[in-house]
Design a protein around this motif. Structure first.
Motif, PDB file in Angstrom:
ATOM      1  N   ALA A  35      13.447   2.305   0.172  1.00 40.13           N
ATOM      2  CA  ALA A  35      13.466   0.985  -0.958  1.00 40.13           C
ATOM      3  C   ALA A  35      11.919   0.362  -0.440  1.00 40.13           C
ATOM      4  N   GLU A  36      11.907   0.241   0.978  1.00 38.47           N
ATOM      5  CA  GLU A  36      10.587  -0.571   1.254  1.00 38.47           C
ATOM      6  C   GLU A  36       9.321   0.295   0.921  1.00 38.47           C
ATOM      7  N   GLY A  53       9.010   0.368  -2.982  1.00 39.02           N
ATOM      8  CA  GLY A  53       8.649  -1.071  -3.406  1.00 39.02           C
ATOM      9  C   GLY A  53       7.080  -1.191  -3.138  1.00 39.02           C
ATOM     10  N   ILE A  88       4.105  -1.904  -5.662  1.00 37.47           N
ATOM     11  CA  ILE A  88       3.290  -3.050  -5.720  1.00 37.47           C
ATOM     12  C   ILE A  88       1.690  -2.555  -5.669  1.00 37.47           C
ATOM     13  N   SER A 119       5.563  -3.486 -12.556  1.00 30.29           N
ATOM     14  CA  SER A 119       5.484  -2.764 -11.265  1.00 30.29           C
ATOM     15  C   SER A 119       5.494  -3.605 -10.258  1.00 30.29           C
ATOM     16  N   LEU A 177       9.048  -5.482  -9.818  1.00 34.41           N
ATOM     17  CA  LEU A 177      10.171  -4.582  -9.412  1.00 34.41           C
ATOM     18  C   LEU A 177       9.787  -4.051  -8.056  1.00 34.41           C
ATOM     19  N   GLY A 178       8.727  -3.869  -7.617  1.00 32.52           N
ATOM     20  CA  GLY A 178       8.327  -3.509  -6.191  1.00 32.52           C
ATOM     21  C   GLY A 178       8.565  -4.394  -5.198  1.00 32.52           C
ATOM     22  N   ILE A 179       8.271  -5.503  -5.486  1.00 29.36           N
ATOM     23  CA  ILE A 179       8.682  -6.690  -4.622  1.00 29.36           C
ATOM     24  C   ILE A 179      10.065  -6.668  -4.335  1.00 29.36           C
ATOM     25  N   LEU A 235      12.432  -4.420  -4.707  1.00 27.65           N
ATOM     26  CA  LEU A 235      12.805  -3.283  -4.123  1.00 27.65           C
ATOM     27  C   LEU A 235      12.139  -3.387  -2.558  1.00 27.65           C
ATOM     28  N   PHE A 236      11.192  -3.620  -2.414  1.00 24.50           N
ATOM     29  CA  PHE A 236      10.594  -3.812  -0.981  1.00 24.50           C
ATOM     30  C   PHE A 236      11.409  -4.749  -0.147  1.00 24.50           C
TER      31      PHE A 236
END
Length: 135
Positions: free
Chosen positions: A12-13, A16, A20, A115, A118-120, A122-123
């Motif tokens: 996930a990191e 994510g 980002i 993106s 959602l990336g933040i 997920l990260f």
């Protein structure tokens, strides 16, 4: 967020962070995305190389992480399956995906913002989550 696997958290990191970085690239240089699509439309070899790469990443994710026990592990697993399917389509029938990609260029900044957000999420889920055994 609780999940069943430390692997889920690390993936996930990584996913994510990737989202980002790609989103920042879309915001700072949207013309680069148009140039990439132009290159894909002109180069079947590049499409094949991209399809192989996306397929390989998706297959690797599916092989190491096909866990369907909690929300975060489901999201990570779905990303793997989506990449696998996208790579397979790029290898087998790339035309429709390339046309969809070309049409989406009208919304580059919007896709970039989505993106990044959602990336933040997920990260941060991976960074702050913990792996616990679910009974």
């Amino acid at each position: 967020m609780d999940t069943i696997s430390v692997l889920t958290l690390r993936l996930a990191e990584a996913i994510g962070l990737y989202m980002i970085v790609v989103g920042i690239g879309g915001l700072t240089a949207p013309q680069r995305w148009r140039q990439m699509m132009d290159d894909l439309e002109r180069s079947p070899g590049l499409v094949m190389a991209l399809g192989f790469t996306v397929f390989a990443v998706g297959a690797a994710l599916v092989l190491i992480h096909s866990i369907w026990r909690d929300p975060l592990s489901i999201i990570v697993s779905l990303i793997g399956y989506v990449a696998l399917i996208e790579g397979a389509l790029l290898l087998a029938v790339p035309g429709p995906l390339i046309r969809i990609g070309a049409k989406s260029l009208n919304f580059t900044r919007a896709w970039a913002i989505v993106s990044i957000v959602l990336g933040i999420l997920l990260f941060l889920a991976g960074l702050t989550g913990r792996a616990t055994v679910i009974a």
